[in-house]
Design a protein around this motif. Structure first.
Motif: not given
Length: 131
Positions: A22-50
């Motif tokens: 009866g113990k609950g467990v929740a799963n979701f994915t968290l999008a975390v922005n990277r602190p820098f831009a890629n070569q095209d100048g666009k910000k990217e994010a990492d998608f981390i399972p929680i």
């Protein structure tokens, strides 16, 4: 020391399940922005399972939804399992010790303005006043 602190947004609503105990467990994915831009100048994010356990898991399923911003404090966990075809798979995820809700997107449309309920007149008898 195994400590992870993240701030990001949910990519979809949390999935809540319960163990046989009866113990609950929740799963979701968290999008975390990277602190820098890629070569095209666009910000990217990492998608981390929680993964969240117990009453906090139930709270996440109730109050969070896609796009909700949260702060996660937890630990990194790496586990393996074997597929039906016999292939070994690795899963890396963050097991949350605490989840702080930074906004409430899921129920934002359910917030009701009751300010017009204040200041209405109340009937009373002056003999009921003790002074």
């Amino acid at each position: 020391m195994n400590k992870v602190v993240l701030i990001g947004r949910l990519t979809k609503d949390p999935e809540l399940r319960f163990t046989p105990n009866g113990k609950g467990v929740a799963n979701f994915t968290l999008a975390v922005n990277r602190p820098f831009a890629n070569q095209d100048g666009k910000k990217e994010a990492d998608f981390i399972p929680i993964q969240v356990w117990g009453k906090p898991a139930e709270n996440c399923a109730t109050y969070l939804g896609k796009g909700s911003q949260v702060a996660i404090d937890g630990r990194l966990q790496v586990r393996t399992y074997e597929t039906d075809e016999g292939q070994k798979r690795w899963v890396t995820e963050v097991v949350a010790n605490s989840v702080e809700f930074l906004d409430n997107r899921k129920n934002k449309d359910k917030i009701v303005d009751n300010s017009n309920e204040f200041g209405h007149e109340v009937d009373f008898n002056e003999d009921d006043i003790p002074f």
